[in-house]
Design a protein around this motif. Structure first.
Motif, mmCIF file in Angstrom:
data_model
loop_
_atom_site.group_PDB
_atom_site.id
_atom_site.type_symbol
_atom_site.label_atom_id
_atom_site.label_comp_id
_atom_site.label_asym_id
_atom_site.label_seq_id
_atom_site.Cartn_x
_atom_site.Cartn_y
_atom_site.Cartn_z
ATOM 1 N N TRP A 237 0.817 -1.211 0.000
ATOM 2 C CA TRP A 237 0.000 0.000 0.000
ATOM 3 C C TRP A 237 0.849 1.258 0.000
ATOM 4 O O TRP A 237 0.518 2.263 -0.630
ATOM 5 N N THR A 238 1.972 1.220 0.700
ATOM 6 C CA THR A 238 2.861 2.378 0.731
ATOM 7 C C THR A 238 3.703 2.495 -0.531
ATOM 8 O O THR A 238 4.366 3.510 -0.739
ATOM 9 N N GLY A 239 3.698 1.456 -1.371
ATOM 10 C CA GLY A 239 4.423 1.523 -2.631
ATOM 11 C C GLY A 239 5.896 1.198 -2.534
ATOM 12 O O GLY A 239 6.645 1.457 -3.481
ATOM 13 N N TYR A 240 6.337 0.590 -1.421
ATOM 14 C CA TYR A 240 7.745 0.254 -1.273
ATOM 15 C C TYR A 240 8.093 -1.066 -1.950
ATOM 16 O O TYR A 240 9.169 -1.219 -2.515
ATOM 17 N N THR A 241 7.194 -2.040 -1.890
ATOM 18 C CA THR A 241 7.485 -3.350 -2.445
ATOM 19 C C THR A 241 6.193 -4.141 -2.613
ATOM 20 O O THR A 241 5.228 -3.924 -1.869
ATOM 21 N N ALA A 305 7.649 0.572 -13.030
ATOM 22 C CA ALA A 305 6.466 0.185 -12.259
ATOM 23 C C ALA A 305 6.713 -1.090 -11.466
ATOM 24 O O ALA A 305 7.484 -1.968 -11.878
ATOM 25 N N LEU A 306 6.061 -1.185 -10.309
ATOM 26 C CA LEU A 306 6.089 -2.406 -9.512
ATOM 27 C C LEU A 306 5.083 -3.399 -10.081
ATOM 28 O O LEU A 306 3.971 -3.020 -10.465
ATOM 29 N N SER A 307 5.468 -4.668 -10.117
ATOM 30 C CA SER A 307 4.606 -5.674 -10.716
ATOM 31 C C SER A 307 4.904 -7.030 -10.113
ATOM 32 O O SER A 307 6.040 -7.327 -9.737
ATOM 33 N N THR A 308 3.863 -7.869 -10.045
ATOM 34 C CA THR A 308 4.012 -9.238 -9.537
ATOM 35 C C THR A 308 3.751 -10.284 -10.609
ATOM 36 O O THR A 308 3.753 -11.474 -10.315
ATOM 37 N N ASP A 309 3.540 -9.848 -11.856
ATOM 38 C CA ASP A 309 3.176 -10.802 -12.904
ATOM 39 C C ASP A 309 4.374 -11.481 -13.558
ATOM 40 O O ASP A 309 4.212 -12.313 -14.452
ATOM 41 N N SER A 316 10.414 -4.323 -5.978
ATOM 42 C CA SER A 316 10.522 -3.380 -4.868
ATOM 43 C C SER A 316 11.264 -2.150 -5.356
ATOM 44 O O SER A 316 11.747 -2.101 -6.497
ATOM 45 N N ILE A 317 11.381 -1.161 -4.499
ATOM 46 C CA ILE A 317 12.077 0.068 -4.880
ATOM 47 C C ILE A 317 13.561 -0.186 -5.136
ATOM 48 O O ILE A 317 14.242 0.648 -5.732
ATOM 49 N N LEU A 318 14.082 -1.336 -4.734
ATOM 50 C CA LEU A 318 15.498 -1.643 -4.922
ATOM 51 C C LEU A 318 15.821 -2.105 -6.333
ATOM 52 O O LEU A 318 16.994 -2.181 -6.698
ATOM 53 N N ARG A 333 9.459 4.181 -8.446
ATOM 54 C CA ARG A 333 9.071 5.421 -7.783
ATOM 55 C C ARG A 333 9.206 5.287 -6.272
ATOM 56 O O ARG A 333 8.755 4.314 -5.663
ATOM 57 N N LEU A 334 9.823 6.281 -5.656
ATOM 58 C CA LEU A 334 9.952 6.354 -4.206
ATOM 59 C C LEU A 334 9.022 7.445 -3.704
ATOM 60 O O LEU A 334 9.260 8.627 -3.925
#
Length: 483
Positions: A237-241, A305-309, A316-318, A333-334
């Motif tokens: 939710w916070t967009g970190y990972t 973009a973060l993605s799980t697909d 993650s942001i790393l 994006r951080l």
């Protein structure tokens, strides 16, 4: 008068036995068992003075203490913790026809006292009874807050990032908590900050797991599963990972966290480490450069973009990625609020105290960002590209925070085992040192971004070409007048 020598009787066998016990205790905590695999031991340590001197409030709880380091005054929250003990016992009674008694909890944790004390770098002059009481109450506090003991915590929704604006306040609370009164929301924010994010404010996770096991005897779920769901939803939710907990150590078995901050840290594993691909050759790194310097060398910044697909998106942001020639740098994006620095600094503190067990990838990322965005111009550039989103006062304030992010951290740029971003830096450095590319980038940025300057440059080029052709024909006409 003859002076008699003083004689002191030493019990050699007893002294030798005491030293053997100390030696065995030093060997045993070197490793811990997690899901059938042997993992390095994670210690809970105090943050070094050189690191905490910059902003000590980033490492000290302000609402509730967990563990022995800050167990003083109002931070102990004894009344709240006793109430949560009652909640755990009530939930256990509702779940089983023959629940464990309070004496059983204390007895089981008494057997874990020695291992729990060895999980801390420092020793504590706390009587065994008080220490076991602290472990039980703190474990119950964690389970009620994050372990779904009461069975009423839905997943938090995705944040509203419309127009690139970070939502007001702290992005940490699930649905029903966001509907609570503002005072309760502030308390929820404070609990997440103190219990999940602080390196010193921890108890061993095997204590929490034991209490959960005693409360719910069916064995269908473990404490790590219940708490990991909350942590996973929070970080997503916070967009970190969007990653699931991962330990970079063979064999790839089910990971077991050492404490709650370590559980958070396990979500921040770069994809390059889990794939096993790590570059060790090439020229020395030297240092990273600022975003503006890379920009004037022709590097384009792009939000990843973060993605799980599994389609190549970041987990993650790393997950920073550079194109083959270094012309494009993709950075997740951080989204920055006042909790971002606390989380990153405490994750680095965990790594600094446990470099072999926890790794150094969060430190590598923080060093990278601290150099990439250390001036207001850099922050402005990265903000325009969508790499950084912040709701702080101005870009200069954000740049100052980035510049001070890694003060006191020990890190080797050129060590491949420490710096997972070393290949990215080598690619960018080759791009930066390429003079033709830098000249082309300079021309593009100086002339071709402005249509009027571009038109003028084209006109000047055509005029120059015409002048050269005219001069050539004039010379030829002089040499060969008949032609």
């Amino acid at each position: 008068m003859e002076k008699k020598a003083d004689h002191c009787m030493i019990d050699i066998p007893t002294l030798a036995q005491e030293l053997r016990v100390e030696l065995s205790s030093l060997k045993s905590p070197a490793e811990w068992v997690a899901g059938g695999s042997v993992q390095p031991w994670i210690f809970v340590d105090k943050v070094g003075e050189s690191t905490r001197s910059l902003d000590p409030h980033e490492y000290v709880p302000q609402f509730v203490s967990i563990g022995p380091y800050h167990r003083t005054g109002d931070l102990a929250r004894e009344a709240n913790k006793v109430n949560y003990l009652g909640d755990v016992l009530s939930a256990a009674a509702a779940d089983s026809s023959a629940p464990m008694k309070l004496e059983d909890y204390l007895s089981e944790l008494a057997h874990l006292e020695h291992s729990a004390r060895r999980s801390y770098v420092h020793s504590f002059d706390i009587p065994s009874g008080e220490f076991v009481r602290m472990l039980l109450l703190d474990a119950c506090y964690i389970l009620v807050r994050f372990g779904d003991v009461l069975g009423r915590r839905p997943a938090p929704p995705q944040p509203d990032m419309a127009n690139g604006v970070v939502p007001a306040g702290h992005r940490v609370v699930p649905t029903e908590e966001r509907r609570a009164p503002s005072a309760d929301q502030r308390e929820n924010v404070a609990v997440v900050r103190d219990v999940l994010y602080l390196a010193e404010n921890q108890i061993p996770f095997f204590v929490v797991d034991k209490v959960y096991e005693l409360a719910f005897l069916d064995g269908k779920t473990r404490a790590v599963d219940a708490i990991a769901r909350y942590v996973h939803d929070l970080l997503r939710w916070t967009g970190y990972t969007v990653a699931t907990p991962t330990v970079v150590a063979p064999p790839a078995l089910r990971p077991q966290p050492a404490n709650l901050l370590h559980l958070v840290h396990m979500h921040f594993t770069p994809t390059v480490l889990t794939s096993g691909k790590r570059s060790r050759g090439g020229r020395p790194v030297g240092r990273w450069r600022t975003a503006t310097e890379y920009y004037f060398a022709g590097v384009r910044f792009k939000r990843r973009a973060l993605s799980t697909d599994g389609g190549g998106g970041a987990r993650s942001i790393l997950d920073v990625k550079a194109s083959r020639g270094g012309g494009t740098l993709q950075v997740p994006r951080l989204s920055i609020d006042d909790q971002t620095w606390r989380l990153l600094r405490n994750l680095m503190a965990l790594e600094q105290s446990n470099p072999e067990a926890a790794g150094t990838h969060v430190t590598a990322y923080c060093v990278f960002m601290s150099q990439l965005a250390c001036t207001a111009r850099d922050v402005e550039l990265l903000s325009r590209r969508g790499v950084i989103v912040h709701g702080l006062g101005n870009d200069e304030q954000v740049a100052e925070l980035f510049a001070n992010l890694c003060k006191g951290a020990v890190f080797d740029f050129d060590e491949a085992d420490q710096n997972y971003l070393r290949p990215v830096c080598q690619t960018l450095e080759r791009r930066f040192r390429s003079r033709p590319r830098r000249w082309m980038a300079w021309l593009k940025q100086k002339y071709f971004l402005n249509p009027w300057l571009a038109a003028g440059l084209v006109a000047a080029t055509i005029g120059l070409a015409c002048s050269v052709i005219q001069a050539v024909y004039s010379v030829l006409g002089y040499i060969k007048p008949g032609n």
